[in-house]
Design an enzyme around this catalytic site. Structure first.
Site, PDB file in Angstrom:
ATOM      1  N   GLY A   1       0.844  -1.190   0.000  1.00  0.00           N
ATOM      2  CA  GLY A   1       0.000   0.000   0.000  1.00  0.00           C
ATOM      3  C   GLY A   1       0.877   1.237   0.000  1.00  0.00           C
ATOM      4  O   GLY A   1       2.075   1.159   0.276  1.00  0.00           O
TER       5      GLY A   1
ATOM      6  N   CYS B   1       5.408  -6.158   1.472  1.00  0.00           N
ATOM      7  CA  CYS B   1       5.761  -4.746   1.331  1.00  0.00           C
ATOM      8  C   CYS B   1       5.190  -3.931   2.505  1.00  0.00           C
ATOM      9  O   CYS B   1       5.612  -4.114   3.637  1.00  0.00           O
ATOM     10  CB  CYS B   1       5.314  -4.224  -0.033  1.00  0.00           C
ATOM     11  N   TYR B   2       4.191  -3.076   2.260  1.00  0.00           N
ATOM     12  CA  TYR B   2       3.611  -2.317   3.376  1.00  0.00           C
ATOM     13  C   TYR B   2       3.106  -3.282   4.455  1.00  0.00           C
ATOM     14  O   TYR B   2       3.242  -3.015   5.654  1.00  0.00           O
ATOM     15  CB  TYR B   2       2.444  -1.459   2.862  1.00  0.00           C
TER      16      TYR B   2
ATOM     17  N   HIS C   1       7.618  -8.013  -3.891  1.00  0.00           N
ATOM     18  CA  HIS C   1       6.259  -8.381  -4.310  1.00  0.00           C
ATOM     19  C   HIS C   1       6.255  -9.745  -5.007  1.00  0.00           C
ATOM     20  O   HIS C   1       6.460  -9.811  -6.215  1.00  0.00           O
ATOM     21  CB  HIS C   1       5.703  -7.320  -5.261  1.00  0.00           C
TER      22      HIS C   1
ATOM     23  N   GLU D   1       3.768 -11.437  -5.845  1.00  0.00           N
ATOM     24  CA  GLU D   1       2.595 -11.580  -6.719  1.00  0.00           C
ATOM     25  C   GLU D   1       2.865 -11.116  -8.149  1.00  0.00           C
ATOM     26  O   GLU D   1       2.141 -11.467  -9.083  1.00  0.00           O
ATOM     27  CB  GLU D   1       1.403 -10.797  -6.136  1.00  0.00           C
TER      28      GLU D   1
ATOM     29  N   ASP E   1     -18.399 -11.447 -19.935  1.00  0.00           N
ATOM     30  CA  ASP E   1     -18.595 -11.041 -18.543  1.00  0.00           C
ATOM     31  C   ASP E   1     -20.068 -10.902 -18.171  1.00  0.00           C
ATOM     32  O   ASP E   1     -20.523 -11.478 -17.188  1.00  0.00           O
ATOM     33  CB  ASP E   1     -17.873  -9.714 -18.259  1.00  0.00           C
TER      34      ASP E   1
ATOM     35  N   LYS F   1     -10.153 -12.430 -16.291  1.00  0.00           N
ATOM     36  CA  LYS F   1     -10.895 -12.902 -17.472  1.00  0.00           C
ATOM     37  C   LYS F   1     -10.890 -14.436 -17.613  1.00  0.00           C
ATOM     38  O   LYS F   1     -11.932 -15.037 -17.848  1.00  0.00           O
ATOM     39  CB  LYS F   1     -10.267 -12.279 -18.720  1.00  0.00           C
TER      40      LYS F   1
END
Ligand code: XMP
Length: 507
Positions: free
Chosen positions: A53, A80-81, A167, A169, A224, A363
């Site tokens: 963040g 991280c944060y 990170h 991710e 969607d 997606k």
């Protein structure tokens, strides 16, 4: 409800990717902001992840997780944060770093850790921070470092508290996926979550939430909104009305295909043929953003008129998926094109609340959910199609004649690509009508007709794209057929520009 890992969101730009990385390990994951400890307890997570963040943990108004999470006896991973928040709450020290790190950075793993099983000692990770942990809390060990960040990772293995400054991710962290898989093991998860569970859970939740309420859904025929609609139909059946506005700017036969697919579901399906109406609004309009705005607004007006006839409803369904949430500007990025599938809410529809059952999905996850819901494969695997439709694939003024030309040329192009089996390598491919006429010769006569542009791109995220190197025989077959079969076209061009500087669509 299957086991789940809870992500506490502190506003970082990659946070939903964290959820995706967990779900890739067949563990359900939800992202929440500002949860109280009671709510966290009620969710009964198998593990908790604290995200990155933009704030500083030492700022007076910084958002921190409830301290009690560290007494829940569940594994916690701070990123991280989130890592700095863990350090601060448990008694470590966080300060501005002398050197902030951004981008790919060499990380050295300093000791064996359950979080770094099968991660090489020297590896590359994605860094993006200006603060860093200076001293670790009691009973914590430093497990990794970089040249400018001595505490790139720390842990308390007894309590199963882990923290990484980088990170995992982001794909640039080479062993990021492995790190998530290790955390899932640390949490003792059985990895038994499947998309079928998402569908079943969502249907159950929607049933509880909506009860006997009335629901309205605007169907575009895209993946969607179609998946959102059938999910709702499973939950509330005939209490759902789906309004399919055919703006006349769909691909050839698309409207009929959508109608056929939805005839198999328990819902009220209302199709509105509004082609003429859109064309008249677009008459004489050439500026791309104006065209987009007109199509978007008219879509809402048509929808509102139908909704008025239906009367008050309790819920309005939106097929928003996660990338829409990012692209439509959570950050400060410039508006390149105004997308009309999010944000444009009808003003006059009488409803109490919006439901967005796919808001957390990417997606490919939405497509998987569609398959679980027995939607036909041609609908589920459909390539992206913009809300304003062919309106932005016709450069300049849109007319009925031009719509027919681009529909016919596009159908031929798609058929040739499909027959050659090259569609699987392409992210998006279509024909567009340039606003250019040029001289040609047909039989013995001179022609002065339109040029069609063919486009095919490969991309992971649609933010950047490569022009596909299509086999020449496919291109030349498509070109030949288009000039022979589509009246009004005497030239076919292939667009070999990347994005950027071009965009995928032409307007
Ligand atoms: P561009 O042209 O910006 O397109 O490179 C990127 C991706 O977004 C799609 N696109 C849209 N999708 N509503 C949508 O739902 C829109 O208004 C819209 N405009 C572009 C485009 O097809 C490509 O996949």
């Amino acid at each position: 409800m299957s086991e789940m890992i809870l992500v506490l969101d502190f506003g970082g730009q990659y946070n939903q990717l964290i959820a995706r990385r967990v779900r890739e390990n067949n563990v359900y994951c939800e992202v929440h902001t500002g949860l109280s400890i009671e709510k966290i307890r009620a969710l009964n997570p198998s593990g908790i992840i604290l995200t990155g963040g933009p704030q500083s943990v030492y700022a007076a108004d910084s958002l921190l997780p409830p301290e009690e999470i560290f007494s829940l006896n569940v594994p916690i991973l701070g990123i991280c944060y989130g890592a700095q928040a863990m350090a601060k709450i448990l008694g470590g020290e966080v300060k501005p770093a002398q050197v902030s790190e951004y981008g790919k950075t060499e990380v050295e793993i300093l000791r064996a850790s359950k979080l770094f099983v099968n991660v090489e000692q020297n590896s590359v990770a994605w860094m993006s921070h200006t603060d860093r942990i200076f001293s670790v809390p009691e009973n914590f060990l430093v497990t990794a470092s970089t040249a400018n960040c001595p505490v790139a990772a720390m842990e308390n293995p007894e309590k199963n508290f882990y923290a990484v400054q980088f990170h995992p991710e982001v794909i640039h962290t080479v062993k990021g996926k492995k790190i998530f898989s290790n955390f899932v093991d640390i949490c003792g998860c059985k990895r038994d979550w499947r998309m079928s569970s998402f569908v079943a859970d969502s249907v159950a939740k929607l049933k509880t939430k909506i009860g006997n309420g009335k629901v309205l859904c605007a169907l575009s025929g895209g993946v969607d909104s179609s998946v959102a609609a059938v999910l709702l139909s499973r939950a509330v059946g005939k209490n759902l009305t789906c309004v399919f506005v055919d703006h006349g700017l769909l691909r050839k036969n698309e409207a009929a295909e959508v109608e056929a697919a939805f005839s198999n579901y328990d819902l009220n399906f209302v199709k509105i043929d509004a082609g003429e109406r859109f064309l008249s609004k677009l008459r004489g309009v050439t500026e791309p953003e104006r065209k987009r705005k007109i199509i978007g607004e008219e879509f809402i007006r048509v929808f509102e008129e139908v909704a008025k006839k239906i009367g008050a409803v309790d819920y309005l369904v939106q097929g928003t998926i996660y990338p829409d949430v990012i692209e439509s500007g959570l950050g400060k990025s410039a508006v390149i094109k105004s997308h009309h599938n999010v944000g444009g809410l009808p003003d006059f529809v009488d409803f109490k609340e919006i439901v967005e059952p796919l808001r957390l999905l990417f997606k490919d996850e939405v497509r998987q959910a569609g398959r679980e819901l027995d939607l036909p494969e041609n609908l589920v695997s459909r390539q992206p199609f913009p809300g304003p439709g062919l309106g932005i694939r016709i450069i300049g003024e849109v007319t009925a004649e031009k719509v027919k030309i681009v529909q016919d040329a596009d159908a031929i192009y798609r058929e040739e690509i499909f027959k050659a089996g090259v569609d699987k390598n392409l992210s998006q491919y279509f024909a567009a009508l340039t606003n250019m006429r040029s001289v040609g010769v047909m039989g013995d006569g001179r022609t002065y007709d339109f040029a069609i542009a063919l486009r095919a791109v490969q991309t992971d995220d649609f933010m950047t794209a490569e022009a596909a190197q299509l086999p020449w025989d496919v291109l030349s077959r498509a070109a030949n057929r288009i000039v022979n079969e589509v009246k009004g076209v005497n030239r076919v061009l292939y667009d070999c520009t990347t994005k950027p500087p071009a965009t995928i669509e032409f307007e």
